[in-house]
Scaffold this active site. Sequence first.
Site, short mmCIF file in Angstrom:
data_model
loop_
_atom_site.label_atom_id
_atom_site.label_comp_id
_atom_site.label_asym_id
_atom_site.label_seq_id
_atom_site.Cartn_x
_atom_site.Cartn_y
_atom_site.Cartn_z
N HIS A 121 -8.36 44.25 32.55
CA HIS A 121 -7.01 44.73 32.26
C HIS A 121 -6.76 44.61 30.77
O HIS A 121 -7.20 43.63 30.16
CB HIS A 121 -5.96 43.91 33.04
CG HIS A 121 -4.64 44.57 33.11
ND1 HIS A 121 -3.70 44.46 32.10
CD2 HIS A 121 -4.09 45.37 34.05
CE1 HIS A 121 -2.63 45.17 32.43
NE2 HIS A 121 -2.83 45.73 33.61
N ASP A 159 -5.73 47.23 41.54
CA ASP A 159 -6.41 48.33 42.22
C ASP A 159 -7.54 47.86 43.13
O ASP A 159 -7.91 48.57 44.07
CB ASP A 159 -6.98 49.31 41.19
CG ASP A 159 -5.88 50.15 40.56
OD1 ASP A 159 -4.87 50.40 41.24
OD2 ASP A 159 -6.03 50.53 39.39
N1 ACO Z 1 -16.49 46.58 34.27
C1 ACO Z 1 -17.44 46.16 33.41
N2 ACO Z 1 -17.16 45.77 32.14
C2 ACO Z 1 -15.88 45.82 31.76
C3 ACO Z 1 -14.85 46.23 32.60
C4 ACO Z 1 -15.21 46.62 33.89
N3 ACO Z 1 -14.28 47.02 34.75
N4 ACO Z 1 -13.68 46.16 31.94
C5 ACO Z 1 -13.97 45.72 30.73
N5 ACO Z 1 -15.29 45.51 30.60
C6 ACO Z 1 -15.99 45.00 29.45
C7 ACO Z 1 -16.19 46.09 28.41
O1 ACO Z 1 -17.38 46.80 28.62
C8 ACO Z 1 -16.22 45.28 27.16
O2 ACO Z 1 -17.47 44.64 27.05
P1 ACO Z 1 -18.21 44.54 25.65
O3 ACO Z 1 -17.28 43.72 24.78
O4 ACO Z 1 -19.49 43.88 25.98
O5 ACO Z 1 -18.34 45.95 25.15
C9 ACO Z 1 -15.19 44.18 27.43
O6 ACO Z 1 -15.16 44.03 28.84
C10 ACO Z 1 -13.81 44.52 26.91
O7 ACO Z 1 -13.45 45.77 27.44
P2 ACO Z 1 -12.38 46.73 26.78
O8 ACO Z 1 -12.68 48.14 27.18
O9 ACO Z 1 -12.23 46.47 25.33
O10 ACO Z 1 -11.08 46.25 27.46
P3 ACO Z 1 -9.78 47.08 27.54
O11 ACO Z 1 -8.68 46.16 27.34
O12 ACO Z 1 -9.78 48.29 26.67
O13 ACO Z 1 -9.91 47.65 29.03
C11 ACO Z 1 -9.55 48.53 31.09
C12 ACO Z 1 -9.01 47.59 30.01
C13 ACO Z 1 -9.56 49.98 30.55
C14 ACO Z 1 -8.60 48.45 32.29
C15 ACO Z 1 -10.98 48.10 31.47
O14 ACO Z 1 -10.98 46.78 31.91
C16 ACO Z 1 -11.58 49.02 32.53
O15 ACO Z 1 -12.12 50.07 32.20
N6 ACO Z 1 -11.49 48.62 33.83
C17 ACO Z 1 -11.96 49.46 34.93
C18 ACO Z 1 -10.89 50.50 35.29
C19 ACO Z 1 -9.73 49.88 36.02
O16 ACO Z 1 -9.89 49.07 36.91
N7 ACO Z 1 -8.52 50.35 35.67
C20 ACO Z 1 -7.29 49.87 36.31
C21 ACO Z 1 -6.41 49.16 35.31
S1 ACO Z 1 -5.06 48.32 36.10
C22 ACO Z 1 -4.04 49.49 36.70
O17 ACO Z 1 -4.01 50.63 36.32
C23 ACO Z 1 -3.16 49.07 37.88
#
Ligand code: ACO
Length: 380
Positions: free
Chosen positions: A265, A316
């Site tokens: 998140h 989710d």
């Molecule tokens: N699976 C695997 N790795 C992940 C995930 C994931 N779901 N989420 C984050 N990471 C990793 C990234 O790859 C990154 O790793 P790195 O530093 O080695 O490159 C690190 O965690 C940080 O990730 P960011 O993308 O910078 O985090 P951000 O705050 O931008 O992302 C997000 C938030 C977009 C929700 C992300 O966690 C994601 O893509 N999750 C999956 C999609 C999801 O579940 N969305 C629902 C959000 S909640 C809602 O809408 C109710």
Amino acid sequence: MSEVRKEGADRVYHGLEGILAGESEICDVEETTGGLFYRGYRIEDLSERASFEEVAYLLLMGKLPNRKELSDFSGELVRSRPLPETVRRFLKTVPTSAGPMDMLRTAVSFLGLNDPDRGSNDRPANLRKAIRLIAQIPSLLAAFRHAPEEPPSSDPSLSHAASLLYLITGKRPDPFSEKVMEISLILYAEHEFNASTFAARVTASSLSDMHSAITSAIGSLKGPLHGGANEAVMKMLLEIGGIENEERYIRDRLARKERIMGFGHRVLKGGDIRSDIIKRYSKELGEKKNDRKWFALSSRIEERMRQEKGLHPNLDFYSASAYYLLGLPIEFDTPLFVCSRIAGWSAHVIEQHDHNRLIRPRCLYTGPRELPYLPIEARP
Ligand code: ACO
């Protein structure tokens, strides 16, 4: 002009991460504890004790309703459920290949063409529009789900949650299924400046109208990094198939640097209280339906993601298996998010209109400058 560029040069916040982009009295997300409050009320209390109708009233009006106010509000929602004839005719033209989110994005815009308060952004008009949208979005989904047959006709004795289940599945829900849907609607209703709500506020900030703002929000919610994740989670669980395939599947995906939907998140790095709540109900639903497979698989993935990536499930993740056990079609998972978040979105549009300032940030230009303009025949 050049001053602004210089000043902003070392201050670009990609994805607006960590930026306070405005003020709001609607919802507080506590970053450190993962706590969540709607208008000051704790989500744990609201999800256990309130109905969705009460929560929608709270978000829109700023206070919990008394008995009469709730009864009037719920009655207005029930009376607003039927779709205008023009919209019903329009729905018959939607291609069967369209997804329900695409249908909703277009149909909500279409509802705006017919809205009796079209042309007014004042508070009473916005409230009436919000009530009609909350009531009619489930009706749009029902019409789409059952086309070319007629959807079940609305039963005024059913609560918003029970009616939603009935309209989509065609079956009257048992009390526990209704409770799970109610809780899910409450949990999804509001989450401050998430992408879709922010999209709605940006649109409203030009003093555009409620239906335009909600159409923007639906488009934003559809993506898999936001609302589209619940649908993607269930597809993933079905693809994995069973607990015996879990380790290889998750490890392979992580090795390929792919994201596991339903985890992580932007704000809640230490966990999501909404996930803890829906997790309990997803487990109990599996027990009641004698189908424990999805909870077992989901909790195994949760454990692995914690160990491998230090990531927690968001709302989710366990919502996906709960919806599946409620007999809802997977492609309706994100539209169900719309059925709930419409309450929060419309509260934000009203708040934006009440204290408007055009949302218009700057960007740091990184392209070339002063290029010579060549006549077309001289260009390579
Ligand atoms: N699976 C695997 N790795 C992940 C995930 C994931 N779901 N989420 C984050 N990471 C990793 C990234 O790859 C990154 O790793 P790195 O530093 O080695 O490159 C690190 O965690 C940080 O990730 P960011 O993308 O910078 O985090 P951000 O705050 O931008 O992302 C997000 C938030 C977009 C929700 C992300 O966690 C994601 O893509 N999750 C999956 C999609 C999801 O579940 N969305 C629902 C959000 S909640 C809602 O809408 C109710």
